[in-house]
Write a protein that holds these residues in place. Sequence first.
Motif, PDB file in Angstrom:
ATOM      1  N   THR A  14      10.640  -5.880   7.950  1.00  0.00           N
ATOM      2  CA  THR A  14      11.189  -6.935   8.855  1.00  0.00           C
ATOM      3  C   THR A  14      11.335  -7.992   7.850  1.00  0.00           C
ATOM      4  O   THR A  14      11.028  -8.136   6.759  1.00  0.00           O
ATOM      5  CB  THR A  14      10.138  -7.073   9.871  1.00  0.00           C
ATOM      6  N   ASN A  15      11.818  -9.046   8.529  1.00  0.00           N
ATOM      7  CA  ASN A  15      12.064 -10.440   7.733  1.00  0.00           C
ATOM      8  C   ASN A  15      10.561 -11.407   7.841  1.00  0.00           C
ATOM      9  O   ASN A  15      10.881 -12.386   7.628  1.00  0.00           O
ATOM     10  CB  ASN A  15      13.060 -11.142   8.101  1.00  0.00           C
ATOM     11  N   SER A  16       9.556 -10.530   8.290  1.00  0.00           N
ATOM     12  CA  SER A  16       8.236 -11.311   8.443  1.00  0.00           C
ATOM     13  C   SER A  16       7.294 -10.340   7.811  1.00  0.00           C
ATOM     14  O   SER A  16       6.226 -10.604   8.139  1.00  0.00           O
ATOM     15  CB  SER A  16       7.864 -12.026   9.705  1.00  0.00           C
ATOM     16  N   GLY A  17       7.789  -9.621   6.900  1.00  0.00           N
ATOM     17  CA  GLY A  17       6.744  -8.798   6.177  1.00  0.00           C
ATOM     18  C   GLY A  17       7.079  -7.280   6.684  1.00  0.00           C
ATOM     19  O   GLY A  17       7.711  -6.935   7.221  1.00  0.00           O
ATOM     20  N   VAL A  18       6.028  -6.505   6.281  1.00  0.00           N
ATOM     21  CA  VAL A  18       5.780  -4.973   6.936  1.00  0.00           C
ATOM     22  C   VAL A  18       4.857  -4.793   7.850  1.00  0.00           C
ATOM     23  O   VAL A  18       3.629  -5.524   7.704  1.00  0.00           O
ATOM     24  CB  VAL A  18       5.611  -4.136   5.635  1.00  0.00           C
ATOM     25  N   ILE A  72       3.314 -11.784   2.176  1.00  0.00           N
ATOM     26  CA  ILE A  72       3.118 -12.111   0.763  1.00  0.00           C
ATOM     27  C   ILE A  72       1.757 -12.346   0.415  1.00  0.00           C
ATOM     28  O   ILE A  72       1.137 -12.224  -0.552  1.00  0.00           O
ATOM     29  CB  ILE A  72       3.909 -13.533   0.370  1.00  0.00           C
ATOM     30  N   GLU A  73       0.878 -12.816   1.483  1.00  0.00           N
ATOM     31  CA  GLU A  73      -0.375 -13.283   1.188  1.00  0.00           C
ATOM     32  C   GLU A  73      -1.212 -11.945   0.817  1.00  0.00           C
ATOM     33  O   GLU A  73      -2.465 -12.036   0.290  1.00  0.00           O
ATOM     34  CB  GLU A  73      -1.097 -13.679   2.556  1.00  0.00           C
ATOM     35  N   ASP A  74      -0.874 -10.787   1.394  1.00  0.00           N
ATOM     36  CA  ASP A  74      -1.481  -9.444   0.951  1.00  0.00           C
ATOM     37  C   ASP A  74      -1.115  -8.891  -0.529  1.00  0.00           C
ATOM     38  O   ASP A  74      -1.627  -8.490  -1.296  1.00  0.00           O
ATOM     39  CB  ASP A  74      -0.992  -8.459   1.906  1.00  0.00           C
ATOM     40  N   GLY A  75       0.475  -9.235  -0.787  1.00  0.00           N
ATOM     41  CA  GLY A  75       0.831  -8.745  -2.089  1.00  0.00           C
ATOM     42  C   GLY A  75       2.268  -8.551  -2.131  1.00  0.00           C
ATOM     43  O   GLY A  75       2.888  -8.010  -3.203  1.00  0.00           O
ATOM     44  N   LEU A  76       3.101  -8.602  -0.919  1.00  0.00           N
ATOM     45  CA  LEU A  76       4.556  -8.652  -1.115  1.00  0.00           C
ATOM     46  C   LEU A  76       4.702  -9.864  -1.885  1.00  0.00           C
ATOM     47  O   LEU A  76       4.334 -10.864  -1.698  1.00  0.00           O
ATOM     48  CB  LEU A  76       4.862  -8.562   0.220  1.00  0.00           C
ATOM     49  N   THR A  77       6.099  -9.238  -2.555  1.00  0.00           N
ATOM     50  CA  THR A  77       6.688 -10.434  -3.308  1.00  0.00           C
ATOM     51  C   THR A  77       7.567 -11.416  -2.425  1.00  0.00           C
ATOM     52  O   THR A  77       8.107 -12.235  -2.866  1.00  0.00           O
ATOM     53  CB  THR A  77       7.442 -10.007  -4.512  1.00  0.00           C
ATOM     54  N   SER A  78       8.017 -10.878  -1.157  1.00  0.00           N
ATOM     55  CA  SER A  78       8.738 -11.590  -0.420  1.00  0.00           C
ATOM     56  C   SER A  78       8.489 -11.024   0.970  1.00  0.00           C
ATOM     57  O   SER A  78       8.259  -9.724   1.193  1.00  0.00           O
ATOM     58  CB  SER A  78      10.418 -11.331  -0.782  1.00  0.00           C
ATOM     59  N   ASN A  79       8.615 -11.761   1.852  1.00  0.00           N
ATOM     60  CA  ASN A  79       8.443 -11.388   3.379  1.00  0.00           C
ATOM     61  C   ASN A  79       9.890 -10.620   3.963  1.00  0.00           C
ATOM     62  O   ASN A  79       9.695 -10.218   5.084  1.00  0.00           O
ATOM     63  CB  ASN A  79       7.917 -12.437   4.271  1.00  0.00           C
ATOM     64  N   ASN A  80      10.751 -10.833   3.396  1.00  0.00           N
ATOM     65  CA  ASN A  80      12.168 -10.288   3.489  1.00  0.00           C
ATOM     66  C   ASN A  80      11.940  -8.754   2.903  1.00  0.00           C
ATOM     67  O   ASN A  80      12.609  -8.474   2.008  1.00  0.00           O
ATOM     68  CB  ASN A  80      13.449 -11.085   3.155  1.00  0.00           C
ATOM     69  N   VAL A  81      11.763  -7.891   3.823  1.00  0.00           N
ATOM     70  CA  VAL A  81      11.755  -6.418   3.544  1.00  0.00           C
ATOM     71  C   VAL A  81      12.778  -5.623   3.874  1.00  0.00           C
ATOM     72  O   VAL A  81      13.144  -5.732   5.268  1.00  0.00           O
ATOM     73  CB  VAL A  81      10.416  -5.985   3.949  1.00  0.00           C
ATOM     74  N   TYR A  82      13.554  -4.822   3.203  1.00  0.00           N
ATOM     75  CA  TYR A  82      14.734  -4.250   3.550  1.00  0.00           C
ATOM     76  C   TYR A  82      14.753  -2.786   3.511  1.00  0.00           C
ATOM     77  O   TYR A  82      15.898  -2.040   4.244  1.00  0.00           O
ATOM     78  CB  TYR A  82      15.963  -4.612   2.901  1.00  0.00           C
ATOM     79  N   ALA A  83      13.845  -2.134   2.906  1.00  0.00           N
ATOM     80  CA  ALA A  83      13.940  -0.672   2.417  1.00  0.00           C
ATOM     81  C   ALA A  83      12.544  -0.257   2.358  1.00  0.00           C
ATOM     82  O   ALA A  83      11.645  -0.969   2.083  1.00  0.00           O
ATOM     83  CB  ALA A  83      14.613  -0.480   1.227  1.00  0.00           C
ATOM     84  N   LEU A  84      12.535   1.006   2.827  1.00  0.00           N
ATOM     85  CA  LEU A  84      11.230   1.700   2.680  1.00  0.00           C
ATOM     86  C   LEU A  84      11.305   3.036   1.948  1.00  0.00           C
ATOM     87  O   LEU A  84      12.235   3.726   2.432  1.00  0.00           O
ATOM     88  CB  LEU A  84      10.736   1.762   4.240  1.00  0.00           C
ATOM     89  N   TYR A  85      10.251   3.468   1.215  1.00  0.00           N
ATOM     90  CA  TYR A  85      10.373   4.883   0.643  1.00  0.00           C
ATOM     91  C   TYR A  85       8.869   5.098   0.521  1.00  0.00           C
ATOM     92  O   TYR A  85       7.900   4.571  -0.196  1.00  0.00           O
ATOM     93  CB  TYR A  85      10.978   4.708  -0.682  1.00  0.00           C
ATOM     94  N   LEU A  86       8.373   6.292   1.077  1.00  0.00           N
ATOM     95  CA  LEU A  86       7.020   6.610   1.401  1.00  0.00           C
ATOM     96  C   LEU A  86       6.946   7.764   0.106  1.00  0.00           C
ATOM     97  O   LEU A  86       7.810   8.851   0.134  1.00  0.00           O
ATOM     98  CB  LEU A  86       6.568   7.305   2.502  1.00  0.00           C
ATOM     99  N   GLU A  87       5.751   7.529  -0.496  1.00  0.00           N
ATOM    100  CA  GLU A  87       5.409   8.629  -1.542  1.00  0.00           C
ATOM    101  C   GLU A  87       3.967   8.958  -1.633  1.00  0.00           C
ATOM    102  O   GLU A  87       3.282   8.290  -2.401  1.00  0.00           O
ATOM    103  CB  GLU A  87       5.841   8.090  -2.983  1.00  0.00           C
ATOM    104  N   SER A  88       3.593   9.871  -0.642  1.00  0.00           N
ATOM    105  CA  SER A  88       2.077  10.155  -0.959  1.00  0.00           C
ATOM    106  C   SER A  88       1.157   9.056  -0.192  1.00  0.00           C
ATOM    107  O   SER A  88       1.257   8.543   0.618  1.00  0.00           O
ATOM    108  CB  SER A  88       1.794  10.858  -2.202  1.00  0.00           C
ATOM    109  N   ASP A  89       0.430   8.746  -1.142  1.00  0.00           N
ATOM    110  CA  ASP A  89      -0.581   7.666  -0.880  1.00  0.00           C
ATOM    111  C   ASP A  89      -0.031   6.175  -1.137  1.00  0.00           C
ATOM    112  O   ASP A  89      -0.771   5.391  -1.045  1.00  0.00           O
ATOM    113  CB  ASP A  89      -1.892   7.764  -1.561  1.00  0.00           C
ATOM    114  N   PHE A  90       1.288   6.214  -1.651  1.00  0.00           N
ATOM    115  CA  PHE A  90       1.979   4.771  -1.851  1.00  0.00           C
ATOM    116  C   PHE A  90       3.191   4.848  -1.124  1.00  0.00           C
ATOM    117  O   PHE A  90       3.704   5.766  -0.747  1.00  0.00           O
ATOM    118  CB  PHE A  90       2.218   4.959  -3.518  1.00  0.00           C
TER     119      PHE A  90
END
Length: 562
Positions: free
Chosen positions: A504-508, A523-541
């Motif tokens: 979302t535009n307010s984080g994940v 961002i307070e957790d570790g995102l570099t921007s709260n505007n998130v546009y894409a997702l890619y899941l890779e096992s534990d990451f």
Amino acid sequence: MNWQSEKKQRKIFLLVSIMIVTWTVNSQAIIIRSKGTNRQYRQGDWITYTTTRFVRNIALGQEYVYFATTGGITRYNFYSNTWDYPWTVSNGLPDNNIFLVAQDFNTGYLWCTSESSISYLESASRLWFNTFYDEIGLRGDDDISSIGFGNGRVFIVSSNGTWYASDNYSANFSPIDFSQNDDGITWYGAKRKREDAIPHYFMSDGFLFDETQNYIDDLQFRHFPITTWLKDEWQNMWIGTWGLGAGRGNTSTQRLELLKFGLWDVTVDAIAKDDDRFWLGGIQSHEEPSGITNWDMQSDDPQYYEAYLLTGFDTDKVTSIAVDGNTVWLGTLDGLTRFDRGKNIWRTYTVVHNLVDNRISDLAVDDQYLWIGTASGVSKLVKSTVGTDSLSIKHIQFHQLGKRQIFDIDLAENELWVGTEIGLFRYDIEKDHGAYYSSYVDPAARPVYALSLYGDELWYGTDEGVAGFNVKTGKRFDPPARFINDDLEINRILADRAAVWVATNSGVYKYDRDAGRWVNFTIEDGLTSNNVYALYLESDFIWFGTGAGLTKFYWNSPYRID
């Protein structure tokens, strides 16, 4: 600008002209009032890769060469000759736009300055601590030009000539009147002793080094200034450039090699992976020519493709990417681009080739077809006709779908699910028939901005939040799985066995299936921007494409409960 208009711009592809003074800096100007590393996480749980090819300053450490860039502090291990992950907002810095970096060999602390603060990394705990300029009395029109270490203290000097000092284990700076000889202070920045002139170096890959002008030319005769350089005790000359990143010169062989690292551009709207290589692209907020990144992060071998330099690659405004064997498909705002890696050929298809609309929102590929969601419906490309004189691109279900705006598409066996401006559309591929899916819970007239299939589940996002149902039985998911929130500004959804992820535009937002609850990461957790546009899941990451880079999150850490 309200969120409805912002969402409409990205979804309907109406680009707004934005006044930006220097895109390489302002595009990453994510500044937060953080006092340091979030101790809920371990260093490395959050890692961000962004554009780091604009270098301002260099410092030599005990193991690394550090480069201050517009995308954080990059770290090159000169023993293993490899890049480590960079220090960014994800690790505790308040800002990715770094001006100075300095190593205190007495304490082992790494120091840096940014637009808003001076920060240090404690060597034992690997925690960042930030002190903001207004906290030490530095005026808004002043900044730090030099950092020095000596006599158990840390000294900083502002551009206006004001001195500050602190003990070397904290950042408790106070103004001082320094009138002594500063020969015992090791300086970084403006007061550092100027290095000797850079000798002449030879380069490969069409680059030409001009030591008289201190810049590097490429095959297109573009000048990339050398902004900083530093020689180490092994006679390596480390350089920083404005546009080509870092480099290392060997004084014995007189060869200069570029050490490529990071993304070509900062916004990531699309992520795809082919074996160990990521394909990354996006719609940038600047008017400068851009490109896409193809990067194997294990071998530190990013490759960059700039659209305006490649025949057949018409635009770098990429909304979606699909990898299919030796072919990479790019959905853009100006057509469908195909890259044949075997032949190194680029080709763009448009309405001239029967594409229903050049403005593409999403791609999905199966054994026979490439499905193309656009601003005016869905097109189907028959893969077997690619490269022949009978290329087949058809507009599917014209009467049912019409020329509706398509936001997202996903495949499940013989079905294509489509998120449109007036609801969910279900298309039977074998029967070439489809219809809008609706119930008393979800009126058909509501736009569906994102959707994701997992097994028999379909999860989707509207302007009222996240919902889902079983496509076989029609059973709807009740709260808490159904998440009602009309402020989410949903961009993408990715469903998996353990969780449902919502960009979302307010984080994940993450729906933890076992715990039955939603968690918001910002961002307070570790995102570099709260505007998130894409997702890619890779096992534990999981990887997040954001407006300020690509962020990797160790979501399934056994040491933490989110």
